[in-house]
Design a protein around this motif. Structure first.
Motif, PDB file in Angstrom:
ATOM      1  N   PHE A   1      32.126  47.309  32.606  1.00 16.24           N
ATOM      2  CA  PHE A   1      32.556  48.811  32.655  1.00 16.24           C
ATOM      3  C   PHE A   1      33.512  49.085  31.410  1.00 16.24           C
ATOM      4  N   ASP A   2      33.321  49.920  30.825  1.00 21.04           N
ATOM      5  CA  ASP A   2      34.432  50.467  29.822  1.00 21.04           C
ATOM      6  C   ASP A   2      35.619  51.074  30.496  1.00 21.04           C
ATOM      7  N   TYR A   3      36.747  51.042  29.832  1.00 17.35           N
ATOM      8  CA  TYR A   3      37.858  51.298  30.721  1.00 17.35           C
ATOM      9  C   TYR A   3      38.004  52.660  31.376  1.00 17.35           C
ATOM     10  N   ASP A   4      37.370  53.560  30.688  1.00 18.95           N
ATOM     11  CA  ASP A   4      37.343  54.814  31.030  1.00 18.95           C
ATOM     12  C   ASP A   4      36.333  55.146  32.060  1.00 18.95           C
ATOM     13  N   GLU A   5      35.358  54.218  32.518  1.00 18.92           N
ATOM     14  CA  GLU A   5      34.288  54.275  33.799  1.00 18.92           C
ATOM     15  C   GLU A   5      35.014  53.679  34.999  1.00 18.92           C
ATOM     16  N   VAL A   6      35.939  53.141  34.976  1.00 19.86           N
ATOM     17  CA  VAL A   6      36.510  51.960  36.070  1.00 19.86           C
ATOM     18  C   VAL A   6      36.805  53.172  37.123  1.00 19.86           C
ATOM     19  N   ALA A   7      37.507  54.260  36.936  1.00 17.80           N
ATOM     20  CA  ALA A   7      38.073  55.237  38.140  1.00 17.80           C
ATOM     21  C   ALA A   7      36.766  55.668  38.827  1.00 17.80           C
ATOM     22  N   ALA A   8      35.603  55.899  38.140  1.00 18.13           N
ATOM     23  CA  ALA A   8      34.543  56.395  38.766  1.00 18.13           C
ATOM     24  C   ALA A   8      33.573  55.729  39.725  1.00 18.13           C
ATOM     25  N   VAL A   9      34.127  54.304  39.612  1.00 17.01           N
ATOM     26  CA  VAL A   9      33.186  53.278  40.284  1.00 17.01           C
ATOM     27  C   VAL A   9      33.977  52.510  41.214  1.00 17.01           C
ATOM     28  N   ALA A  10      35.244  52.348  40.963  1.00 19.74           N
ATOM     29  CA  ALA A  10      36.282  51.281  41.718  1.00 19.74           C
ATOM     30  C   ALA A  10      37.449  52.215  42.568  1.00 19.74           C
ATOM     31  N   ASP A  11      37.887  51.576  43.348  1.00 17.97           N
ATOM     32  CA  ASP A  11      39.004  52.379  44.129  1.00 17.97           C
ATOM     33  C   ASP A  11      40.253  52.194  43.257  1.00 17.97           C
ATOM     34  N   LYS A  12      41.444  53.099  43.864  1.00 23.04           N
ATOM     35  CA  LYS A  12      42.594  52.940  43.039  1.00 23.04           C
ATOM     36  C   LYS A  12      43.325  51.813  42.840  1.00 23.04           C
ATOM     37  N   SER A  13      43.135  50.884  43.832  1.00 21.64           N
ATOM     38  CA  SER A  13      43.901  49.469  43.622  1.00 21.64           C
ATOM     39  C   SER A  13      43.442  48.672  42.287  1.00 21.64           C
ATOM     40  N   VAL A  14      41.971  48.765  42.124  1.00 23.04           N
ATOM     41  CA  VAL A  14      41.404  48.521  40.788  1.00 23.04           C
ATOM     42  C   VAL A  14      42.012  49.470  39.482  1.00 23.04           C
ATOM     43  N   VAL A  15      41.938  50.530  39.594  1.00 21.77           N
ATOM     44  CA  VAL A  15      42.515  51.251  38.483  1.00 21.77           C
ATOM     45  C   VAL A  15      43.875  51.011  38.109  1.00 21.77           C
ATOM     46  N   ARG A  16      44.553  50.579  39.214  1.00 23.71           N
ATOM     47  CA  ARG A  16      46.028  50.353  39.006  1.00 23.71           C
ATOM     48  C   ARG A  16      46.259  48.930  38.252  1.00 23.71           C
ATOM     49  N   LEU A  17      45.181  48.023  38.766  1.00 23.78           N
ATOM     50  CA  LEU A  17      45.272  46.713  38.100  1.00 23.78           C
ATOM     51  C   LEU A  17      44.791  46.652  36.600  1.00 23.78           C
TER      52      LEU A  17
ATOM     53  N   PRO B   1      39.258  42.892  25.691  1.00 20.01           N
ATOM     54  CA  PRO B   1      39.917  43.888  24.951  1.00 20.01           C
ATOM     55  C   PRO B   1      39.255  44.349  23.665  1.00 20.01           C
ATOM     56  N   GLU B   2      38.426  43.426  23.099  1.00 20.81           N
ATOM     57  CA  GLU B   2      37.661  43.500  21.736  1.00 20.81           C
ATOM     58  C   GLU B   2      36.675  44.797  21.876  1.00 20.81           C
ATOM     59  N   ARG B   3      36.272  44.903  23.220  1.00 18.93           N
ATOM     60  CA  ARG B   3      35.186  45.926  23.274  1.00 18.93           C
ATOM     61  C   ARG B   3      35.721  47.241  24.385  1.00 18.93           C
ATOM     62  N   GLY B   4      36.918  46.892  24.818  1.00 21.49           N
ATOM     63  CA  GLY B   4      37.339  47.955  25.560  1.00 21.49           C
ATOM     64  C   GLY B   4      36.830  47.943  27.017  1.00 21.49           C
ATOM     65  N   ARG B   5      36.602  46.759  27.549  1.00 18.37           N
ATOM     66  CA  ARG B   5      35.958  46.851  28.839  1.00 18.37           C
ATOM     67  C   ARG B   5      36.458  45.956  29.776  1.00 18.37           C
ATOM     68  N   VAL B   6      36.028  46.016  31.074  1.00 13.95           N
ATOM     69  CA  VAL B   6      36.381  45.050  32.095  1.00 13.95           C
ATOM     70  C   VAL B   6      34.892  44.700  33.006  1.00 13.95           C
ATOM     71  N   LEU B   7      35.018  43.512  33.306  1.00 14.18           N
ATOM     72  CA  LEU B   7      33.925  42.994  34.275  1.00 14.18           C
ATOM     73  C   LEU B   7      34.145  43.142  35.657  1.00 14.18           C
ATOM     74  N   LEU B   8      33.385  43.926  36.509  1.00 12.89           N
ATOM     75  CA  LEU B   8      33.504  43.969  37.806  1.00 12.89           C
ATOM     76  C   LEU B   8      32.352  43.450  38.741  1.00 12.89           C
ATOM     77  N   THR B   9      32.731  42.921  39.956  1.00 14.82           N
ATOM     78  CA  THR B   9      31.621  42.367  40.627  1.00 14.82           C
ATOM     79  C   THR B   9      31.587  43.294  41.827  1.00 14.82           C
ATOM     80  N   LEU B  10      30.319  43.792  42.257  1.00 14.96           N
ATOM     81  CA  LEU B  10      29.828  44.450  43.408  1.00 14.96           C
ATOM     82  C   LEU B  10      29.921  43.466  44.552  1.00 14.96           C
ATOM     83  N   HIS B  11      31.044  43.597  45.404  1.00 12.63           N
ATOM     84  CA  HIS B  11      31.450  42.518  46.318  1.00 12.63           C
ATOM     85  C   HIS B  11      30.263  42.503  47.580  1.00 12.63           C
ATOM     86  N   LYS B  12      29.855  41.486  47.824  1.00 12.84           N
ATOM     87  CA  LYS B  12      28.428  41.194  48.641  1.00 12.84           C
ATOM     88  C   LYS B  12      28.673  42.126  50.000  1.00 12.84           C
TER      89      LYS B  12
END
Length: 173
Positions: A149-165, A53-64
């Motif tokens: 990923f910055d919060y506002d980048e998530v919708a462009a790379v992840a599906d809707k379930s990750v965006v809702r989370l 939250p300090e940097r406004g970002r989330v860590l995502l994994t590219l699932h194998k």
């Protein structure tokens, strides 16, 4: 208390997503083995979105296997005593970050999604984990990549379930 008992208690106390919560509880009532990967009708999984939250970002994994950007998570293991502990274990293992802490208040969302045979469903119980200041990630064998990923980048790379989370996690921060 067993992991099964903890899951039932966590789900009964989850005050949101009433219909989906009911489906989870019905599944566990019908399948005493519903916590384990061996339950082919579907099984409960635990995941955590790692948030900085300090940097406004989330860590995502590219699932194998799925080749999708997702939160950390996976199957419960016999050594897990609670769903929260399973989610925190998965997040720590897959992110390589020590010192993660789950947001208080229990899971932030539930997400049921189909999976390839021989199983049918993942009943995912989703938490949010806060990364400590200055956290450095380390990719695991389960990932093709691991990236902030910055919060506002998530919708462009992840599906809707990750965006809702992410939306649910941000509402709790």
């Amino acid at each position: 208390m067993s992991l099964y008992d903890d899951a039932v208690l966590v789900l009964k106390n989850h005050g949101e997503q009433e219909a989906l919560r009911g489906a989870y509880l019905d599944h566990l009532a019908a399948h005493p083995d519903g916590m384990w990967k061996s339950c082919h009708a579907g099984h409960v999984t635990a995941s955590a979105l790692v948030v900085d939250p300090e940097r406004g970002r989330v860590l995502l994994t590219l699932h194998k296997k799925l080749r999708m950007w997702l939160q950390m998570g996976g199957h419960c293991e016999p050594r897990d005593t609670t769903l929260a502990a399973a989610a925190l274990r998965e997040a720590t293992e897959e992110s390589g970050i020590t010192g993660l802490s789950l947001l208080p208040g229990g899971p932030v969302r539930l997400d049921r999604h189909p999976i390839p045979p021989p199983c049918h469903w993942h009943f995912d119980v989703q938490y949010a984990a806060v990364a400590p200041s200055g956290a450095v990630q380390r990719i695991s064998d389960e990932s093709l990549d691991l990236r902030w990923f910055d919060y506002d980048e998530v919708a462009a790379v992840a599906d809707k379930s990750v965006v809702r989370l992410l939306e649910a996690a941000r509402a709790r921060l």
